[in-house]
Scaffold this motif. Structure first.
Motif, PDB file in Angstrom:
ATOM      1  N   TYR A  84       0.861  -1.183   0.000  1.00  0.00           N
ATOM      2  CA  TYR A  84       0.000   0.000   0.000  1.00  0.00           C
ATOM      3  C   TYR A  84       0.903   1.241   0.000  1.00  0.00           C
ATOM      4  O   TYR A  84       1.071   1.933   0.996  1.00  0.00           O
ATOM      5  N   ARG A 140     -11.541   2.868   3.883  1.00  0.00           N
ATOM      6  CA  ARG A 140     -12.848   2.477   3.345  1.00  0.00           C
ATOM      7  C   ARG A 140     -12.778   1.137   2.625  1.00  0.00           C
ATOM      8  O   ARG A 140     -13.717   0.332   2.698  1.00  0.00           O
ATOM      9  N   ALA A 141     -11.670   0.876   1.949  1.00  0.00           N
ATOM     10  CA  ALA A 141     -11.519  -0.417   1.272  1.00  0.00           C
ATOM     11  C   ALA A 141     -11.595  -1.567   2.271  1.00  0.00           C
ATOM     12  O   ALA A 141     -12.258  -2.585   2.022  1.00  0.00           O
ATOM     13  N   LEU A 192      -6.328  -0.680  -5.050  1.00  0.00           N
ATOM     14  CA  LEU A 192      -6.032   0.709  -4.755  1.00  0.00           C
ATOM     15  C   LEU A 192      -5.249   1.308  -5.919  1.00  0.00           C
ATOM     16  O   LEU A 192      -4.387   0.633  -6.497  1.00  0.00           O
ATOM     17  N   TYR A 207     -10.281   2.058  -5.373  1.00  0.00           N
ATOM     18  CA  TYR A 207     -10.150   3.105  -4.368  1.00  0.00           C
ATOM     19  C   TYR A 207      -8.821   3.833  -4.592  1.00  0.00           C
ATOM     20  O   TYR A 207      -7.865   3.251  -5.100  1.00  0.00           O
ATOM     21  N   GLY A 208      -8.753   5.078  -4.152  1.00  0.00           N
ATOM     22  CA  GLY A 208      -7.481   5.756  -4.091  1.00  0.00           C
ATOM     23  C   GLY A 208      -6.667   5.209  -2.928  1.00  0.00           C
ATOM     24  O   GLY A 208      -7.215   4.608  -1.993  1.00  0.00           O
ATOM     25  N   GLU A 214     -13.008  -1.433   5.298  1.00  0.00           N
ATOM     26  CA  GLU A 214     -14.363  -1.454   5.862  1.00  0.00           C
ATOM     27  C   GLU A 214     -15.319  -2.189   4.931  1.00  0.00           C
ATOM     28  O   GLU A 214     -16.131  -3.005   5.380  1.00  0.00           O
ATOM     29  N   ASP A 215     -15.224  -1.902   3.648  1.00  0.00           N
ATOM     30  CA  ASP A 215     -16.096  -2.562   2.676  1.00  0.00           C
ATOM     31  C   ASP A 215     -15.813  -4.056   2.614  1.00  0.00           C
ATOM     32  O   ASP A 215     -16.745  -4.884   2.550  1.00  0.00           O
ATOM     33  N   SER A 223     -10.749  -6.103  -5.316  1.00  0.00           N
ATOM     34  CA  SER A 223     -10.634  -4.684  -4.985  1.00  0.00           C
ATOM     35  C   SER A 223      -9.179  -4.257  -5.182  1.00  0.00           C
ATOM     36  O   SER A 223      -8.265  -5.024  -4.869  1.00  0.00           O
ATOM     37  N   ASP A 266      -5.466   6.833  -0.622  1.00  0.00           N
ATOM     38  CA  ASP A 266      -5.938   7.512   0.586  1.00  0.00           C
ATOM     39  C   ASP A 266      -7.294   6.998   1.057  1.00  0.00           C
ATOM     40  O   ASP A 266      -7.812   7.453   2.085  1.00  0.00           O
ATOM     41  N   GLU A 267      -7.875   6.038   0.338  1.00  0.00           N
ATOM     42  CA  GLU A 267      -9.147   5.438   0.730  1.00  0.00           C
ATOM     43  C   GLU A 267      -8.976   4.012   1.248  1.00  0.00           C
ATOM     44  O   GLU A 267      -9.930   3.233   1.266  1.00  0.00           O
ATOM     45  N   GLN A 315     -14.254  -3.070  -7.360  1.00  0.00           N
ATOM     46  CA  GLN A 315     -14.039  -1.935  -6.462  1.00  0.00           C
ATOM     47  C   GLN A 315     -12.663  -1.325  -6.719  1.00  0.00           C
ATOM     48  O   GLN A 315     -11.670  -2.038  -6.735  1.00  0.00           O
TER      49      GLN A 315
END
Length: 324
Positions: A94, A306-307, A322, A299-300, A309-310, A320, A302-303, A297
């Motif tokens: 990440y 949320r990734a 990033l 995500y950025g 959590e989902d 998913s 910086d997200e 999915q």
């Protein structure tokens, strides 16, 4: 300046913080890779939560794809600008940049884009070792796979179909069941309103299955055992519902002299030759069209919170990623 997700303590997704970092210089046998896409996997949540302890502070993530930015000494076969991917660490994917041992990296074949590679490396290698090594399936086999609409699950559905294997899958909604069926599952069981054991016995004419692949863990452990035929194998390779603990081994005798294994990808690709064989098989399946990567999915970087959590709330299907 680069950016990475770091944790200084374990816990909920909120412990992940985006920080500025200085690019490192690759040492002997290392590549500095600039990420174009990063894979999000359930094992990342185990590192973050502390279920799988890592030294703190730590990065997060094991899988990414991108371009070689710099090479250290003794990295024959790689050069700046090469398109590459990795799926078995080191932890710290990440991030915009990561140092990776060259012998853990695969060059991307033409036609495999960065997003697809980031979504399939770890998941594809997992599907491959489960189907071809943990329990080598044979044409005509009938198998059970829990959470078939997830990232690994959708690849298992497709690869099982390619191998002429009947896959019975489970999922928590009718929509997820329909998705898995569209990707190659032969039968799907809605785990929220159907009796999994009864349906498996019905589908198999009362015999049960020779193998159950279970990444759910605690919630499905005994269900999985009850779906096996005598001397069947339960491969419990994940803990989405929590780890399996306190098992009385006598239950394996009572239910038919069953086998249980707790496999991990790292042990199946520990040698360079094993890693190369696995990734080559994955890329071949992609090239042949046997595997299609489903990224549902994005995500950025910086997200990342949320990734996670989902993912943990079961709001995701397929893979998913990033985007740094």
């Amino acid at each position: 300046m680069s950016h990475s997700i770091r944790i200084h303590e374990t816990g909920s997704p909120a412990v992940m913080k985006l920080v500025n970092t200085n690019p490192a210089t690759p040492g002997p046998g290392q590549l500095l890779i600039r990420h174009a896409a990063i894979g999000v996997n359930y094992i990342d949540t185990y590192h973050r939560s502390g279920l799988y302890p890592v030294p703190l502070p730590s990065g997060i993530g094991l899988e990414a794809a991108g371009i070689v930015e710099a090479v250290g000494a003794d990295t024959d076969g790689f050069a700046p600008g090469d398109r590459v991917a990795y799926g078995n660490g080191p932890i710290g994917a990440y991030a915009t940049l990561n140092l990776v041992a060259a012998n853990r990296v695969a060059k991307l074949p033409p036609g495999v884009d960065f997003e697809s590679a980031a979504a399939i490396m770890l998941k594809g290698m997992t599907a491959r070792y489960l189907l071809k090594e943990t329990y080598p399936v044979q044409p005509g086999d009938t198998i059970l796979y829990h959470a078939a609409a997830g990232g690994v699950g959708l690849l298992m559905c497709q690869w099982a179909r390619d191998l002429d294997v009947t896959l019975i899958g489970t999922a928590s909604t009718d929509e997820k069941c329909a998705l898995a069926l569209s990707m190659g599952a032969t039968h799907m069981i809605n785990s929220t309103r159907e009796d999994i054991v009864a349906r498996v016995r019905e589908i198999t004419g009362g015999k049960g299955v020779p193998v159950v692949y279970d990444g759910v863990g605690k919630a499905t452990f005994e269900i999985s055992l009850d779906c096996l035929q005598p001397r069947g194998l339960l491969a419990t390779f994940g803990n989405a519902s929590g780890p399996v603990t306190g098992v009385d081994l006598g239950i394996l005798t009572q239910k038919g002299s069953l086998y249980v294994t707790r496999p991990s990808l790292g042990h199946y690709v520990a040698s360079d030759d094993a890693l190369a064989a696995n990734t080559a098989d994955v890329f071949d399946a992609v090239a042949r069209g046997a595997l299609n990567i489903t990224i549902n999915q994005r995500y950025g970087l910086d997200e990342a919170v949320r990734a996670h959590e989902d993912l943990e709330s079961r709001r995701t299907t397929g893979a998913s990623i990033l985007i740094p």
